[in-house]
Motif scaffolding. Sequence first.
Motif, short mmCIF file in Angstrom:
data_model
loop_
_atom_site.label_atom_id
_atom_site.label_comp_id
_atom_site.label_asym_id
_atom_site.label_seq_id
_atom_site.Cartn_x
_atom_site.Cartn_y
_atom_site.Cartn_z
N LYS A 72 -72.95 -2.20 -10.77
CA LYS A 72 -71.76 -2.95 -10.35
C LYS A 72 -71.71 -3.05 -8.83
O LYS A 72 -72.22 -2.19 -8.11
CB LYS A 72 -70.50 -2.27 -10.88
CG LYS A 72 -70.40 -2.23 -12.40
CD LYS A 72 -69.09 -1.64 -12.86
CE LYS A 72 -68.99 -1.57 -14.37
NZ LYS A 72 -69.04 -2.90 -14.99
N ASN A 73 -71.06 -4.09 -8.33
CA ASN A 73 -70.84 -4.31 -6.90
C ASN A 73 -72.14 -4.26 -6.10
O ASN A 73 -72.24 -3.61 -5.06
CB ASN A 73 -69.85 -3.26 -6.36
CG ASN A 73 -68.51 -3.34 -7.05
OD1 ASN A 73 -68.00 -4.43 -7.31
ND2 ASN A 73 -67.93 -2.19 -7.36
N LEU A 74 -73.14 -4.95 -6.63
CA LEU A 74 -74.42 -5.01 -5.94
C LEU A 74 -74.31 -5.78 -4.63
O LEU A 74 -73.53 -6.72 -4.52
CB LEU A 74 -75.45 -5.71 -6.83
CG LEU A 74 -76.34 -4.86 -7.72
CD1 LEU A 74 -77.20 -5.77 -8.58
CD2 LEU A 74 -77.21 -3.94 -6.89
N PRO A 75 -75.11 -5.40 -3.64
CA PRO A 75 -75.24 -6.26 -2.46
C PRO A 75 -75.97 -7.55 -2.87
O PRO A 75 -76.31 -7.74 -4.04
CB PRO A 75 -76.11 -5.42 -1.51
CG PRO A 75 -76.15 -4.06 -2.09
CD PRO A 75 -75.92 -4.19 -3.55
N GLN A 76 -76.24 -8.39 -1.92
CA GLN A 76 -77.06 -9.56 -2.21
C GLN A 76 -78.48 -9.10 -2.56
O GLN A 76 -78.94 -8.08 -2.07
CB GLN A 76 -77.08 -10.50 -1.02
CG GLN A 76 -75.69 -11.03 -0.67
CD GLN A 76 -75.75 -12.04 0.44
OE1 GLN A 76 -76.23 -13.15 0.25
NE2 GLN A 76 -75.26 -11.67 1.60
N VAL A 77 -79.14 -9.87 -3.41
CA VAL A 77 -80.45 -9.47 -3.93
C VAL A 77 -81.45 -10.62 -3.78
O VAL A 77 -81.13 -11.77 -4.10
CB VAL A 77 -80.36 -9.05 -5.41
CG1 VAL A 77 -81.77 -8.76 -5.97
CG2 VAL A 77 -79.47 -7.84 -5.58
N ILE A 78 -82.63 -10.29 -3.29
CA ILE A 78 -83.76 -11.22 -3.31
C ILE A 78 -84.84 -10.59 -4.18
O ILE A 78 -85.27 -9.46 -3.93
CB ILE A 78 -84.31 -11.47 -1.90
CG1 ILE A 78 -83.29 -12.25 -1.05
CG2 ILE A 78 -85.63 -12.25 -1.96
CD1 ILE A 78 -83.72 -12.47 0.39
N VAL A 115 -79.29 -15.69 3.01
CA VAL A 115 -78.37 -14.56 2.97
C VAL A 115 -77.21 -14.83 3.92
O VAL A 115 -77.41 -15.25 5.06
CB VAL A 115 -79.09 -13.26 3.37
CG1 VAL A 115 -78.11 -12.10 3.45
CG2 VAL A 115 -80.21 -12.96 2.38
N GLY A 116 -75.98 -14.61 3.48
CA GLY A 116 -74.83 -14.77 4.35
C GLY A 116 -74.84 -13.72 5.43
O GLY A 116 -74.82 -12.53 5.15
N LEU A 117 -74.88 -14.14 6.68
CA LEU A 117 -74.97 -13.19 7.79
C LEU A 117 -73.62 -12.58 8.12
O LEU A 117 -72.60 -13.24 8.08
CB LEU A 117 -75.51 -13.89 9.03
CG LEU A 117 -76.90 -14.52 8.93
CD1 LEU A 117 -77.27 -15.12 10.27
CD2 LEU A 117 -77.93 -13.51 8.50
N LYS A 118 -73.63 -11.32 8.49
CA LYS A 118 -72.44 -10.71 9.06
C LYS A 118 -72.20 -11.33 10.44
O LYS A 118 -73.14 -11.78 11.10
CB LYS A 118 -72.62 -9.20 9.19
CG LYS A 118 -72.70 -8.49 7.85
CD LYS A 118 -72.58 -7.00 7.99
CE LYS A 118 -73.80 -6.39 8.61
NZ LYS A 118 -73.79 -4.92 8.57
N PRO A 119 -70.96 -11.37 10.91
CA PRO A 119 -70.68 -12.05 12.18
C PRO A 119 -71.54 -11.59 13.33
O PRO A 119 -72.09 -12.39 14.07
CB PRO A 119 -69.20 -11.73 12.41
CG PRO A 119 -68.63 -11.55 11.05
CD PRO A 119 -69.73 -10.90 10.25
N ASP A 120 -71.72 -10.28 13.51
CA ASP A 120 -72.52 -9.79 14.62
C ASP A 120 -73.98 -10.16 14.44
O ASP A 120 -74.68 -10.50 15.39
CB ASP A 120 -72.38 -8.27 14.74
CG ASP A 120 -71.04 -7.88 15.34
OD1 ASP A 120 -70.35 -8.77 15.84
OD2 ASP A 120 -70.70 -6.69 15.30
N ALA A 121 -74.47 -10.10 13.21
CA ALA A 121 -75.86 -10.45 12.96
C ALA A 121 -76.08 -11.93 13.22
O ALA A 121 -77.13 -12.34 13.68
CB ALA A 121 -76.24 -10.11 11.52
N ARG A 122 -75.08 -12.74 12.92
CA ARG A 122 -75.20 -14.17 13.18
C ARG A 122 -75.36 -14.42 14.67
O ARG A 122 -76.10 -15.28 15.10
CB ARG A 122 -73.96 -14.90 12.64
CG ARG A 122 -74.09 -16.40 12.64
CD ARG A 122 -72.82 -17.08 12.16
NE ARG A 122 -72.52 -16.73 10.80
CZ ARG A 122 -71.44 -16.06 10.44
NH1 ARG A 122 -70.60 -15.65 11.36
NH2 ARG A 122 -71.23 -15.78 9.18
#
Length: 237
Positions: A72-78, A115-122
């Motif tokens: 459950k509540n997995l992060p994004q997966v490739i 992958v949706g980037l976090k704001p700082d990573a963007r």
Amino acid sequence: MSKIQCIIIEDEQPAQEILKSFLAKVEWMELKAVFDDTLGAIEYLAKYEIDLVFLDIEVPSQTGMDFLKVVKNLPQVIITTAYSQYAIEAFELDVRDYLVKPFSFSRFLKAINRVGLKPDARQIYQMNNVNAPKNSFAFFNVNKTMVKVQFDEVLYVESMREYIYIHTPKGKVITKMGIGEIEKNLREGFLRIHRSYLVNKEKITSYNAEEIFIDKISLPIGPSFKKYVESEFGNFN
């Protein structure tokens, strides 16, 4: 500045090394751990917050497909696998991309750009991507005619297999392109809320834990994208 934190679940040493070498070339990605099976990864995910999992399908103790179904509540997966026959089932389980071994670094880049980037990573990505477009518009190939789209007029982008639908108040522009590719063009004004939807943040009128609304248009929030919506607009309480 925070980076996209990821783990690898892969039991073959050569495949582990390829992924590690690819990740080392991407400044806004940070590899936190590597696991030979899913059990160790499950314990790790229970303790630490991770943004992305690179998941092989054929691993000891539990297949990657079973892992997707039960955790459950997995992060994004490739997915990274030698088997192409699980692709449809994997996408139905909301994976970000499906890489069939052997894959090139350019194909790997295409996957992680979905992958949706976090704001700082963007911010890290934009500073280091010297080829990132600076224009407020782009031209898209529609039936062999290049059609201009102003980014500030876009309501949202919808992915339909190998095509995207760019929705604007004037109608929709349909072109053959991956949603990750247009996400790089639209840049920080847009937010990925689902593997199939990218929305203009300025056009959002309301949202809850399950949906984002642009006036009367309702768009689903993918389970693995809720934290990115919360990071932009606050939690759902």
